[in-house]
Motif scaffolding. Structure first.
Motif, mmCIF file in Angstrom:
data_model
loop_
_atom_site.group_PDB
_atom_site.id
_atom_site.type_symbol
_atom_site.label_atom_id
_atom_site.label_comp_id
_atom_site.label_asym_id
_atom_site.label_seq_id
_atom_site.Cartn_x
_atom_site.Cartn_y
_atom_site.Cartn_z
ATOM 1 N N PRO A 29 0.790 -1.236 0.000
ATOM 2 C CA PRO A 29 0.000 0.000 0.000
ATOM 3 C C PRO A 29 0.821 1.285 0.000
ATOM 4 C CG PRO A 29 0.110 -0.830 2.220
ATOM 5 C CD PRO A 29 0.874 -1.814 1.359
ATOM 6 N N TRP A 30 1.975 1.280 -0.653
ATOM 7 C CA TRP A 30 2.801 2.482 -0.737
ATOM 8 C C TRP A 30 3.017 2.863 -2.199
ATOM 9 C CZ3 TRP A 30 4.029 -1.280 2.980
ATOM 10 C CH2 TRP A 30 3.957 -0.848 4.315
ATOM 11 N N PRO A 31 3.214 4.152 -2.469
ATOM 12 C CA PRO A 31 3.454 4.603 -3.850
ATOM 13 C C PRO A 31 4.791 4.108 -4.389
ATOM 14 C CG PRO A 31 2.816 6.442 -2.419
ATOM 15 C CD PRO A 31 3.129 5.281 -1.521
ATOM 16 N N ASP A 32 4.957 4.229 -5.691
ATOM 17 C CA ASP A 32 6.212 3.863 -6.342
ATOM 18 C C ASP A 32 7.373 4.633 -5.709
ATOM 19 O OD1 ASP A 32 4.483 2.537 -7.986
ATOM 20 O OD2 ASP A 32 4.986 3.642 -9.810
ATOM 21 N N ALA A 33 8.524 3.982 -5.641
ATOM 22 C CA ALA A 33 9.788 4.618 -5.253
ATOM 23 C C ALA A 33 9.737 5.292 -3.884
ATOM 24 C CB ALA A 33 10.219 5.631 -6.318
ATOM 25 N N THR A 34 8.994 4.698 -2.946
ATOM 26 C CA THR A 34 8.886 5.265 -1.597
ATOM 27 C C THR A 34 10.128 4.992 -0.757
ATOM 28 O OG1 THR A 34 6.483 5.049 -1.597
ATOM 29 C CG2 THR A 34 7.545 5.213 0.546
ATOM 30 N N PHE A 35 10.768 3.838 -0.969
ATOM 31 C CA PHE A 35 11.842 3.384 -0.084
ATOM 32 C C PHE A 35 13.183 3.300 -0.807
ATOM 33 C CE2 PHE A 35 7.806 1.606 1.377
ATOM 34 C CZ PHE A 35 7.793 2.046 2.692
ATOM 35 N N ASP A 36 14.232 3.319 0.009
ATOM 36 C CA ASP A 36 15.578 3.126 -0.517
ATOM 37 C C ASP A 36 15.964 1.654 -0.526
ATOM 38 O OD1 ASP A 36 16.808 6.024 -0.738
ATOM 39 O OD2 ASP A 36 15.644 5.951 1.115
ATOM 40 N N ALA A 37 15.283 0.860 0.296
ATOM 41 C CA ALA A 37 15.530 -0.579 0.330
ATOM 42 C C ALA A 37 14.279 -1.276 0.838
ATOM 43 C CB ALA A 37 16.712 -0.914 1.234
ATOM 44 N N ALA A 38 14.046 -2.482 0.334
ATOM 45 C CA ALA A 38 12.935 -3.318 0.792
ATOM 46 C C ALA A 38 13.481 -4.711 1.081
ATOM 47 C CB ALA A 38 11.831 -3.382 -0.250
ATOM 48 N N LEU A 39 13.200 -5.220 2.266
ATOM 49 C CA LEU A 39 13.744 -6.495 2.711
ATOM 50 C C LEU A 39 12.615 -7.456 3.085
ATOM 51 C CD1 LEU A 39 16.059 -4.335 3.198
ATOM 52 C CD2 LEU A 39 16.844 -5.809 5.052
ATOM 53 N N ALA A 93 5.796 -12.072 -7.929
ATOM 54 C CA ALA A 93 4.957 -10.871 -7.881
ATOM 55 C C ALA A 93 5.239 -10.064 -6.621
ATOM 56 C CB ALA A 93 3.485 -11.251 -7.946
ATOM 57 N N GLY A 94 5.454 -10.751 -5.501
ATOM 58 C CA GLY A 94 5.780 -10.048 -4.263
ATOM 59 C C GLY A 94 7.102 -9.313 -4.364
ATOM 60 N N LEU A 95 8.109 -9.950 -4.950
ATOM 61 C CA LEU A 95 9.396 -9.287 -5.128
ATOM 62 C C LEU A 95 9.295 -8.125 -6.112
ATOM 63 C CD1 LEU A 95 11.611 -12.491 -5.219
ATOM 64 C CD2 LEU A 95 11.667 -10.721 -3.443
ATOM 65 N N ALA A 96 8.459 -8.273 -7.144
ATOM 66 C CA ALA A 96 8.245 -7.172 -8.094
ATOM 67 C C ALA A 96 7.572 -5.991 -7.397
ATOM 68 C CB ALA A 96 7.403 -7.646 -9.269
ATOM 69 N N GLU A 97 6.653 -6.274 -6.476
ATOM 70 C CA GLU A 97 6.018 -5.208 -5.697
ATOM 71 C C GLU A 97 7.050 -4.509 -4.810
ATOM 72 O OE1 GLU A 97 2.411 -3.782 -4.556
ATOM 73 O OE2 GLU A 97 3.241 -3.657 -6.565
ATOM 74 N N MET A 98 7.945 -5.277 -4.221
ATOM 75 C CA MET A 98 9.010 -4.666 -3.429
ATOM 76 C C MET A 98 9.866 -3.758 -4.290
ATOM 77 S SD MET A 98 10.042 -8.012 -1.125
ATOM 78 C CE MET A 98 11.492 -7.271 -0.384
ATOM 79 N N ALA A 99 10.144 -4.182 -5.524
ATOM 80 C CA ALA A 99 10.915 -3.342 -6.438
ATOM 81 C C ALA A 99 10.146 -2.083 -6.814
ATOM 82 C CB ALA A 99 11.279 -4.134 -7.690
ATOM 83 N N ARG A 100 8.841 -2.215 -6.989
ATOM 84 C CA ARG A 100 8.015 -1.054 -7.375
ATOM 85 C C ARG A 100 8.079 0.050 -6.333
ATOM 86 N NH1 ARG A 100 3.468 1.075 -5.881
ATOM 87 N NH2 ARG A 100 2.854 -0.672 -4.541
ATOM 88 N N VAL A 101 8.028 -0.331 -5.043
ATOM 89 C CA VAL A 101 7.990 0.689 -3.988
ATOM 90 C C VAL A 101 9.395 1.143 -3.586
ATOM 91 C CG1 VAL A 101 5.770 -0.149 -3.137
ATOM 92 C CG2 VAL A 101 7.892 -0.971 -2.078
ATOM 93 N N THR A 102 10.426 0.606 -4.255
ATOM 94 C CA THR A 102 11.803 0.994 -3.980
ATOM 95 C C THR A 102 12.315 1.879 -5.114
ATOM 96 O OG1 THR A 102 12.172 -1.086 -2.809
ATOM 97 C CG2 THR A 102 14.131 0.113 -3.517
ATOM 98 N N ARG A 103 13.046 2.910 -4.765
ATOM 99 C CA ARG A 103 13.523 3.869 -5.769
ATOM 100 C C ARG A 103 14.493 3.216 -6.737
ATOM 101 N NH1 ARG A 103 18.735 4.753 -4.928
ATOM 102 N NH2 ARG A 103 19.595 4.610 -2.823
ATOM 103 N N PRO A 104 14.622 3.746 -7.952
ATOM 104 C CA PRO A 104 15.644 3.274 -8.884
ATOM 105 C C PRO A 104 17.027 3.347 -8.242
ATOM 106 C CG PRO A 104 14.092 4.674 -10.026
ATOM 107 C CD PRO A 104 13.759 4.783 -8.561
ATOM 108 N N GLY A 105 17.778 2.275 -8.363
ATOM 109 C CA GLY A 105 19.087 2.204 -7.735
ATOM 110 C C GLY A 105 19.051 1.664 -6.317
ATOM 111 N N GLY A 106 17.849 1.514 -5.750
ATOM 112 C CA GLY A 106 17.703 0.977 -4.407
ATOM 113 C C GLY A 106 17.829 -0.541 -4.396
ATOM 114 N N THR A 107 17.789 -1.109 -3.204
ATOM 115 C CA THR A 107 18.039 -2.540 -3.010
ATOM 116 C C THR A 107 16.789 -3.292 -2.594
ATOM 117 O OG1 THR A 107 20.343 -2.143 -2.363
ATOM 118 C CG2 THR A 107 19.360 -4.227 -1.666
#
Length: 260
Positions: free
Chosen positions: A93-103, A116-130
């Motif tokens: 439930p967070w917008p795109d590129a909200t976080f610097d890392a998702a674990l 799909a879950g990992l893709a969602e983690m990537a969606r809410v993490t900024r470009p270049g994030g982990t």
């Protein structure tokens, strides 16, 4: 499978492994002390990894999400300054590129759609994030529950253990991250060891109904439980002993970062 149990039950079952694993996993993901940035803990459970992340970057920079109401309540009570929500990893439930890392610690193998879950983690993490995840090496026989499942298979060779779950074999977690669109994927191993004072201290958490192992014990009648307990006791010392466990870990970078 049962994770909608009390926080204390989870802590007694897997928490003693999750605590030291959280330190190693945060290091692996590159979340260092005072690093700043915002970090998301997917499948935060009772807040074991969340607390370690908050210690490193501050509660106000950390968010967590979990489908279990009891776990969310426990995590909120433990970490009142963290944004902890109830929900699933496949629909964050967070917008795109909200976080610097998702674990995601010990979570991917229980998602209904891991990629799909990992893709969602990537969606809410900024470009270049982990984006990083870890899963016990169930298929390699190095998980904390190996003794238990070995005894189960002796009683029922057709019993379904956790070795076939997503990310639980060599290379599969990294494959899932690549499938989710992450770049520069790297894999490693994280090792923890847990000391038990007695066999009874080791066995009792399996009777609390947590996860697939707890679900299996619940299916047994009194005689079946006693037989399973006996077979586990044959595999372990009666006095103090240590259980070593290894988790696969993988991390990748979100695409789209621009050069300076």
């Amino acid at each position: 499978m049962s994770f909608d149990v009390g926080a204390d039950a989870y802590a007694r079952f897997m928490g003693r492994y999750a605590d030291p694993l959280a330190v190693r996993f945060a290091d692996f993901a590159g979340v260092t002390d005072g690093a700043g940035g915002r970090v998301l803990d997917v499948g935060c459970g009772t807040g074991v990894l969340t607390a370690e992340l908050a210690r490193r970057v501050g509660e106000g920079r950390v968010a967590g999400i979990d489908p279990s109401a009891s776990f969310v309540d426990a995590a909120r009570g433990r970490l009142p300054g963290v944004d902890i929500r109830r929900g699933v990893g496949e629909d964050l439930p967070w917008p795109d590129a909200t976080f610097d890392a998702a674990l995601a610690q010990l979570v991917v193998h229980f998602l209904s759609d891991p990629a799909a879950g990992l893709a969602e983690m990537a969606r809410v993490t900024r470009p270049g994030g982990t984006v990083a995840a870890c899963v016990w090496d169930y298929a390699g026989g190095r998980a904390p529950l190996d003794t238990f499942w070995s005894a189960v298979r002796d009683m029922d060779p057709g019993a379904r253990d956790e070795s076939g779950l997503a990310g639980a074999r060599a290379g599969h977690l990294a494959e899932l991250l690549r499938r989710a669109g992450l770049d520069g994927v790297e894999q490693g191993e994280l090792t923890v060891d847990v000391r038990y004072r007695s066999f009874d201290e080791w066995w009792e958490p399996y009777t609390l109904g947590v996860g697939p192992a707890g679900d299996h014990v619940r299916t047994l009648d009194a005689a079946g439980r006693e037989e399973l307990r006996r077979r586990c006791a044959q595999r372990l010392p009666s006095g103090p002993f240590t259980v070593d466990a290894v988790a696969w870990a993988a991390r990748g970078t979100v695409r789209g970062a621009t050069a300076d």
